[in-house]
Scaffold this active site. Sequence first.
Site, PDB file in Angstrom:
ATOM      1  N   HIS A 185      62.900  41.251  38.646  1.00  0.00           N
ATOM      2  CA  HIS A 185      63.593  42.774  39.403  1.00  0.00           C
ATOM      3  C   HIS A 185      63.236  41.706  40.698  1.00  0.00           C
ATOM      4  O   HIS A 185      62.279  41.227  40.932  1.00  0.00           O
ATOM      5  CB  HIS A 185      63.408  43.892  39.165  1.00  0.00           C
ATOM      6  CG  HIS A 185      61.715  44.286  39.718  1.00  0.00           C
ATOM      7  ND1 HIS A 185      61.708  44.470  40.716  1.00  0.00           N
ATOM      8  CD2 HIS A 185      60.562  44.777  39.060  1.00  0.00           C
ATOM      9  CE1 HIS A 185      60.384  44.752  41.225  1.00  0.00           C
ATOM     10  NE2 HIS A 185      59.580  44.817  39.216  1.00  0.00           N
ATOM     11  N   HIS A 199      50.556  38.133  44.305  1.00  0.00           N
ATOM     12  CA  HIS A 199      51.217  38.968  45.638  1.00  0.00           C
ATOM     13  C   HIS A 199      50.038  38.897  46.801  1.00  0.00           C
ATOM     14  O   HIS A 199      49.588  39.230  47.747  1.00  0.00           O
ATOM     15  CB  HIS A 199      50.557  40.165  44.972  1.00  0.00           C
ATOM     16  CG  HIS A 199      51.772  40.753  44.511  1.00  0.00           C
ATOM     17  ND1 HIS A 199      52.634  40.937  44.931  1.00  0.00           N
ATOM     18  CD2 HIS A 199      52.141  41.758  42.935  1.00  0.00           C
ATOM     19  CE1 HIS A 199      53.693  41.433  43.895  1.00  0.00           C
ATOM     20  NE2 HIS A 199      53.117  42.242  43.214  1.00  0.00           N
ATOM     21  N   ASN A 217      67.325  53.435  62.635  1.00  0.00           N
ATOM     22  CA  ASN A 217      67.200  52.524  62.179  1.00  0.00           C
ATOM     23  C   ASN A 217      67.534  52.184  60.858  1.00  0.00           C
ATOM     24  O   ASN A 217      66.133  52.599  60.017  1.00  0.00           O
ATOM     25  CB  ASN A 217      65.928  51.116  61.962  1.00  0.00           C
ATOM     26  CG  ASN A 217      66.360  50.057  61.660  1.00  0.00           C
ATOM     27  OD1 ASN A 217      67.563  49.397  61.053  1.00  0.00           O
ATOM     28  ND2 ASN A 217      65.407  49.024  61.516  1.00  0.00           N
TER      29      ASN A 217
END
Length: 612
Positions: free
Chosen positions: A11, A135, A556
């Site tokens: 994904h 990562h 925001n």
Amino acid sequence: MYILGISAYYHDSAAALLKDGHIIAAAQEERFTRIKHDAAFPRHALGFCLQQAGISLAEVDHIVFYDKPFLKFERLMETYLAFAPRGFKSFRMAMMVWIKEKLFQKKLLLDELKALDGGDNLAQRLLFSEHHQSHAASAFFPSPFENAAVLTMDGVGEWASTSLGIGQGNDLKLIKEIHFPHSLGLLYSAFTYYTGFKVNSGEYKVMGLAPYGEPKYAQTILDHLLDLKEDGSFRLDLSYFDYCTGLTMTNTKFDALFGGPPRTGEERLTQREMDLAASIQAVIEAAVLRLTRDIVKQTGQKNLCMAGGVALNCVANGKILRDGHVEKLWIQPAAGDAGGALGAALAVYHGFLDQPRQRDAQSGDAMQGAYLGPAFSQAEIEARLLAEGAHFETLTEEALLEACAQALAEGKAVGWFQGRMEFGPRALGGRSILGDPRSAEMQSTLNLKVKFRESFRPFAPSVLREDVATWFNLHEDSPYMLLVDDVAPPHRIAMTAAQQQLFGIEKLNVPRATIPAVTHVDYSARIQTVHAQTNPRYHALISRFKQKTGCPLVVNTSFNVRGEPIVCTPEDAFRCFMGTGIERLAVGNALLRKEHQDPQRLRDYSSQFALD
């Protein structure tokens, strides 16, 4: 030297490009295809990165994939053998995909690259990085730290679900791992599934829902599901979960423990789901704090870098800082799988090629404020808007800032499309919808009329960095909206005795602060500090709003509706503008007013995208 990183096939596919270690560009495929969490090979994102650098794929020295497919295949096989004959149905379905595609992923990648005129020696130029190494590299190498501990947590990579590394200069070593099927990310996803949200998409909804509940089930989780040690290491009781052998996250034993089946679809949220969300959030926070305290104790490092999907839990991140064991915290803004593309490229440049690190003098880190996506010239903007039939006026920057600040002060929702698109899941003032945080109606207006999403969802404040400590309890930089802290006491509104007795969603409409649109029900806010160095126009807009109102912050939220990727192009922005309750749209120096648009261009955007 050019290095291209790619993440794909699970994904949030993405591409990222380095030139001599400097980040030239990075973007998620979903922004171009308009398919949320698109997992396909990122040919559009890759094409953008090459275009940004002005090179062809044949000129790239190394192409790096963010994980190692054969190790994942090994995990699939060993998991099945460990649980056989249970799980044969899910194993058979997975094997059909693996045999057809993923077992031959190197060939798939080479075929895709060849189709893009990748040049000679593609097989020699194609490298693979391990998932958690990607990562960790995305977290440490762009950080402002010369030395730091590195914690990565997600669902699972090849085998690792949690890993600890030590970074020193251009050297990064992973020294400790916790392996699948034991995973904090999968535990949180199990509760995401059980409370009726989509796995790998709705985890942030669970985090947002948690303050409406009480952690009534936290001890039940610790007694039955999670054996959590003092050092943060853990094991799950797999008899309650179905992700190893079935097609869902949880099973009937899990249902019995928590008093019923999972919530489904768009069923009404009850106090039970809120209490479950509060409980799993409390447990994850406890686990993360134990991990980070032990990391400091074991390594002596006071600086911590984080990545992986769990690092997007900004409530837990805020508690890491307030806990005091970690002195400085830096989190990769694209902490999920998209950021793995960048990490893979960095891992090769610094680790494999032993090259020195690069840092940006303006932003303090190497991420350039995360503004790494496409931008459009004023001429391009005007041509694209005219082709869409838009009516706009082109203003000077001064006039644009004045018009938008005035619209915000009048309570209008403003679409703000400026500069380069953000890399990662957060809109940071490049592709944002803005509002007045002082408005008691703004939170529900944006949720229901603009975003078409659940009413309980909170909104974030973008605050001038120089004013953050006056309005919030936070005293640190938070440029990537990855830290939660409380509204400062002078700006809070005390609740009455009757209001304090309210439960769950009843708390939603109780004003708790002078900035109710960004104050969650527990007085918290997910804070973005805005810096003049990295986003001068956004900083100038908020400064102009402050001049008018005395308030140095705005609401925001990402420029999209529920289920839609954040807008990428001026056309995307115009369509979203015409399909929602946004009243003003600023694209570059072009200002659009809703009342000046052709009514025939209006559209029903509420059902345009599949719900996430």
